[in-house]
Design an enzyme around this catalytic site. Sequence first.
Site, PDB file in Angstrom:
ATOM      1  N   ASP A 195      18.085  34.576   2.702  1.00  0.00           N
ATOM      2  CA  ASP A 195      19.005  35.694   2.487  1.00  0.00           C
ATOM      3  C   ASP A 195      20.004  35.697   3.644  1.00  0.00           C
ATOM      4  O   ASP A 195      20.006  34.780   4.472  1.00  0.00           O
ATOM      5  CB  ASP A 195      18.252  37.026   2.360  1.00  0.00           C
ATOM      6  CG  ASP A 195      18.952  37.967   1.370  1.00  0.00           C
ATOM      7  OD1 ASP A 195      20.127  38.312   1.618  1.00  0.00           O
ATOM      8  OD2 ASP A 195      18.337  38.347   0.359  1.00  0.00           O
ATOM      9  N   HIS A 270      24.085  36.333  -1.070  1.00  0.00           N
ATOM     10  CA  HIS A 270      22.954  36.458  -0.133  1.00  0.00           C
ATOM     11  C   HIS A 270      22.802  35.186   0.697  1.00  0.00           C
ATOM     12  O   HIS A 270      21.684  34.794   1.043  1.00  0.00           O
ATOM     13  CB  HIS A 270      21.658  36.769  -0.891  1.00  0.00           C
ATOM     14  CG  HIS A 270      21.635  38.167  -1.459  1.00  0.00           C
ATOM     15  ND1 HIS A 270      21.298  39.274  -0.707  1.00  0.00           N
ATOM     16  CD2 HIS A 270      21.936  38.638  -2.696  1.00  0.00           C
ATOM     17  CE1 HIS A 270      21.383  40.361  -1.466  1.00  0.00           C
ATOM     18  NE2 HIS A 270      21.779  40.008  -2.674  1.00  0.00           N
ATOM     19  N   GLU A 339      23.686  40.063  -7.236  1.00  0.00           N
ATOM     20  CA  GLU A 339      24.599  40.824  -6.387  1.00  0.00           C
ATOM     21  C   GLU A 339      25.698  39.967  -5.743  1.00  0.00           C
ATOM     22  O   GLU A 339      25.881  39.995  -4.536  1.00  0.00           O
ATOM     23  CB  GLU A 339      23.815  41.545  -5.274  1.00  0.00           C
ATOM     24  CG  GLU A 339      22.829  42.538  -5.813  1.00  0.00           C
ATOM     25  CD  GLU A 339      22.088  43.302  -4.713  1.00  0.00           C
ATOM     26  OE1 GLU A 339      22.084  44.543  -4.774  1.00  0.00           O
ATOM     27  OE2 GLU A 339      21.513  42.652  -3.813  1.00  0.00           O
TER      28      GLU A 339
HETATM   29  C1  ACM Z   1      17.831  42.493  -5.922  1.00  0.00           C
HETATM   30  O1  ACM Z   1      17.271  43.564  -5.683  1.00  0.00           O
HETATM   31  N1  ACM Z   1      19.024  42.260  -5.439  1.00  0.00           N
HETATM   32  C2  ACM Z   1      17.213  41.482  -6.742  1.00  0.00           C
END
Ligand code: ACM
Length: 620
Positions: A195, A270, A339
Amino acid sequence: MMKKLALILLIFVFTLQVKAQVVQNAFIPQPESVEVSSGGFNLNAQTQVFIPKAFYNDLKPIVTAQFKNDLKLDVPVKKGRISASSNYIAFEKVRSSSIKPEGYILNVSPSKITIQATDYAGLFNGFQTLRQAIPVRVNQETAVPSMLVKDSPRFSWRGVMLDVSRHFQTKDFVLKQIDVVSSYKINKFHLHLTDDQGWRIEIKKYPNLTKKGAWRADRGDIPWWERKAATADEPKPVGGFYTQEDIKEIIQYAKTRNVEIIPEIDVPAHSKALIAAYPNLFCYDEVPEGVNFEVAVGGKAPNNALCAGKETTYQFLEDVIEEVAALFPSKYFHIGGDECNKSNWKKCPYCQKTMEEHHLEDEEELQSHFIQRMHNIVSAQHKTMIGWDEVLSGNGVKGATIMAWRRGKHQPQLQAPREGYPTIMTSYTYSYISQVQGPSFMEPVGPKVVLPLSKVYSHEPIPSELTQEEANLVLGNQTCLWAEFTPTEEHCEYMLYPRTLASAEVSWSKPEVKSWERFQKALEDSHFKRLDRDGVNYAKSVFSIYPAFAVNELRNEAIVYLDTEAVGYDIYYTLDGTDPSLESTKYTGHFTTTAKQLLKAGLFKENGELLGAITEIRLK
Ligand code: ACM
Ligand code: ZN
């Protein structure tokens, strides 16, 4: 005399019944059926254990270690055929169509205990049930009540996810959690390995991923969302990663506990730690003003998406995925996909050129294009791709498995199975155990959404809107621990337990045998003690009192309402600053009192034992 005998007999029968009742209700997850009968098996140092040849090497160390842990007992464990006439425990692989995969039959009788299953998983699971049938905190010798347990899982996916990027956790910590969750029949352990705040797995071909990407500047004393980005020349002492040898050890340890490790490499977003290590994979050739390429430290992590236009991105990811896929035996490979902020893609010449070449309408379709290419790479490794539900957007990606996390505006729990995708429920509202689990003012810092134990327990993974055919695509259920707020092992365990036990029952037990009251009692009677014994930290927030009150300034009065998710206990409270006890006022319903007083309330057992923490709040 006859009267006395009758009375003794009555007491005996009553005691047995009570014992049977206790054992019947002591299991987590609750089995399909439990029949307790009279008498029991005396487990002692002479008890022999027999394990079939094929499973001996994997199962013996577990049986030995777990009996030693639970009973301080060194049981003799033997390979192959049973060579005793009584006082033994036999693991038996059978070919019975009535025992389902991972299921088992556990039969405890005065002369022997047998665990029958068609596979290794079933024998392992049956043994975990046997461990739970043994009273906690006994030494050397104990009686296991006679019983017949028939059991099999509701879902094949019973998962837990640990985010080891936001805060790295050691290999030993991961091994310990595998030990704990597997004893509750959880069989998938999803490692969120990458991440913005850290890359956590050694990749031989790209050493910078861990040399640079696994380490960040120290902002531990600043709240997560207030942290300012690191500069290039400040020290980067916080982090860590798993070597490939560590990963192999984790996988092997998990395998013998019927747990599959699912790796996640989260792209295209991420990816700040990845970009810090290999900035050439970001959009543009010239770094724009104000773009920071350091591993994120917390706070916002802008500019964290890989370039979806450069061919070097795809080559790089192919190499990484190939290396990771070779390491993990799981048939699944999680590529994240969640995201993604696409603002750079809108301006990037590489991304725009790729959109033009492939006639992609907008950046959503570019995301689909990216995900499709990940799917091709993962499929070439003979793996099934998992993605977070964002991968459904645009054109979707046929052949993938979906983790449905979003709720509200998005309904992936319906959309994914309706569009034919195998789906794992990782519901934001029922399964994100990074959220606090009690009255937020009493809990350690975390997202201020309350996800109490009873809510995790109440989750029904199959939405009632689905047809039977669609419902068959629901593989199961998984809790996720995102780790922004859990720097320490103690805090991670506090968030994991007991909610992971509730989730284990959601994933394993049929709805017909579920009971919140029974589950909560089993926790209190037995499982908290087991966790204590095993040195596992856990929350007792299920016993917290939720206060609500309104102040009437005109009359200087407060109307007070107290609530608890626990059932079967009583609330006692005080208004004079002293700690409540059974001598204090018992709460029987909302009441009116003078405002501005200090309210202290607690949940008590009949014997006067305080169950959780005392809730303390001033009525103003
Ligand atoms: C997530 O909570 N972005 C998978
Ligand atoms: Zn780009």
